[in-house]
Design an enzyme around this catalytic site. Structure first.
Site, PDB file in Angstrom:
ATOM      1  N   TYR A  98       0.955  -1.169  -0.104  1.00  0.00           N
ATOM      2  CA  TYR A  98      -0.103   0.088   0.058  1.00  0.00           C
ATOM      3  C   TYR A  98       0.843   1.296  -0.024  1.00  0.00           C
ATOM      4  O   TYR A  98       0.337   2.144  -0.449  1.00  0.00           O
ATOM      5  CB  TYR A  98      -0.940  -0.130   1.227  1.00  0.00           C
ATOM      6  N   GLU A 140      -7.841  -7.383   5.551  1.00  0.00           N
ATOM      7  CA  GLU A 140      -6.937  -8.374   4.945  1.00  0.00           C
ATOM      8  C   GLU A 140      -5.951  -9.238   6.110  1.00  0.00           C
ATOM      9  O   GLU A 140      -5.890 -10.284   5.865  1.00  0.00           O
ATOM     10  CB  GLU A 140      -5.956  -7.908   3.820  1.00  0.00           C
TER      11      GLU A 140
END
Length: 395
Positions: A98, A140
């Site tokens: 990310y 996640e």
């Protein structure tokens, strides 16, 4: 929730950012893959990059998330986040990635919008990004923990125990651990990713629904051959090369279109290869002796194109309150109705929860018909094979 300082900035700039998202995401992926070619080679779907669908899905998710932050600051678009998180987990995405996305996405925003991206605007949209990213990272992390795998380490070698030709362009594979250990548990409706080595050295990944019930020592996936390169490179490779005794890499099971508990009535509606998660749900219902009302709808091109057709009929017949409705574009003498599926004429019990899977036009049409007959939007759930181009539109 956005800070008080960021809200007016995001509100004022959302039209400009939203209008430029297609150019921003195109520039973003160009930058990302130039800096990290291994991501295109071994993580991203090259077919979805080539046809632009991944860019549209990313743009849609960003716009939908930002809009929700402004219009509904007390809640998140959890359905959207859940779908994305399950797909990311099935690919082995890690939290560190990310940061890489952030770097290249914001560089792309500056390149496209130029001087309009002041320090204040950058800070506000930085909030939007990290609110979304951190929400996905948290989901996640939970998915990895529930699956019993370390973050990103989702891959396991699986032996092909059986290969069966279902139709001219559809084949099923039964997968097992070579050492005889049991396969991981999953919920009916979930999928696994399969990673295959391509002739150019890339390792491309595609998702395939588990098409039989959990609780068995083996998994089954059903793969429809997709024509064209790179869109169909994994399915074509599996059709051409994967044989009994071969080993493939498969992920842990993920996916949030899963069969609910309880005894309420169900509608399972599918088209084409979208029948595969429904088969797992029906198989589970039969194995557990369910007596809940289940209406099954399936649409396909023709009887010969309908994979697992006999199995579908057998499973529905085994349910005390199961009914099957088939539509084929070319029904021949099959007894199916001609044309496209039409749920408006079906007798659906009050309180029916609908599960849809198939091509996007099918999903839109069936969902629209269900809404038109009074089904609550919250009771209609769906799975899209490929990038979710419906993000932010499901209501």
């Amino acid at each position: 929730m956005l800070s008080e300082q960021a809200v007016p900035v995001v509100r004022a700039t959302l039209p400009a950012v939203g209008g430029a998202l297609d150019r921003i995401t195109e520039r973003f992926y160009g930058r990302l893959f130039a800096a990290h070619p291994e991501l295109l080679r071994d993580l991203f779907n090259r077919g979805n990059q080539a046809n632009g669908e991944q860019r549209k899905a990313l743009a849609g998710s960003i716009a939908a998330f930002a809009t929700t932050l402004l219009e509904h600051p007390d809640r998140r678009p959890d359905a959207m986040l859940s779908r994305i998180a399950h797909k990311h987990a099935s690919l082995g995405v890690t939290s560190e990635q990310y940061k890489v996305v952030h770097e290249h996405l914001f560089a792309a925003i500056v390149e496209v919008l130029g001087d309009a991206v002041t320090a204040e605007v950058a800070r506000a949209w930085d909030e939007v990004y990290w609110l979304m990213a951190n929400a996905l990272i948290a989901v996640e992390a939970r998915l990895y923990q529930e699956s019993g795998v370390t973050e990103g380490q989702v891959w396991r070698p699986m032996e092909i125990a059986e290969r069966r030709e279902e139709t001219a362009d559809t084949v099923s594979f039964v997968l097992r651990h070579a050492d005889g250990s049991p396969t991981a548990a999953f919920r009916p409706g979930q999928y696994v990713s399969v990673r295959a080595a391509m002739p150019d050295g890339a390792r491309q990944i595609r998702q395939y629904s588990l098409s039989s019930a959990p609780g068995r020592p083996q998994w089954r996936i059903t793969v429809k051959r997709v024509d064209g390169d790179p869109a169909g490179e994994v399915s074509s490779w599996l059709h051409a090369h994967a044989r009994e005794g071969d080993t493939v890499e498969a992920s842990a099971p993920f996916g949030d279109l899963v069969l609910p508990g309880g005894d309420g009535p169900l509608l399972l509606a599918s088209a084409g290869i979208g029948s595969t998660p429904m088969l797992a749900m029906l198989d589970h219902l039969v194995n557990t002796g369910s007596t809940r009302p289940v209406v099954v709808v399936h649409a396909d091109r023709a009887p010969a194109a309908h994979a697992h057709a006999a199995e579908l009929r057998r499973l529905v017949d085994a349910l005390p309150q199961g009914t099957l409705h088939l539509w084929y574009e070319e029904p021949g003498d099959s007894g199916a109705r001609p044309g496209r599926a039409d749920v408006t004429a079906l007798d659906l019990p009050a309180g029916t929860t609908a599960y849809l899977c198939g091509p996007l036009p099918f999903l839109r049409a069936v969902r629209g018909d269900l809404l038109g007959r009074g089904t609550a939007a919250a009771d209609i759930r769906y799975e899209v094979f490929g990038p979710d181009l419906w993000l932010g539109t499901e209501g």
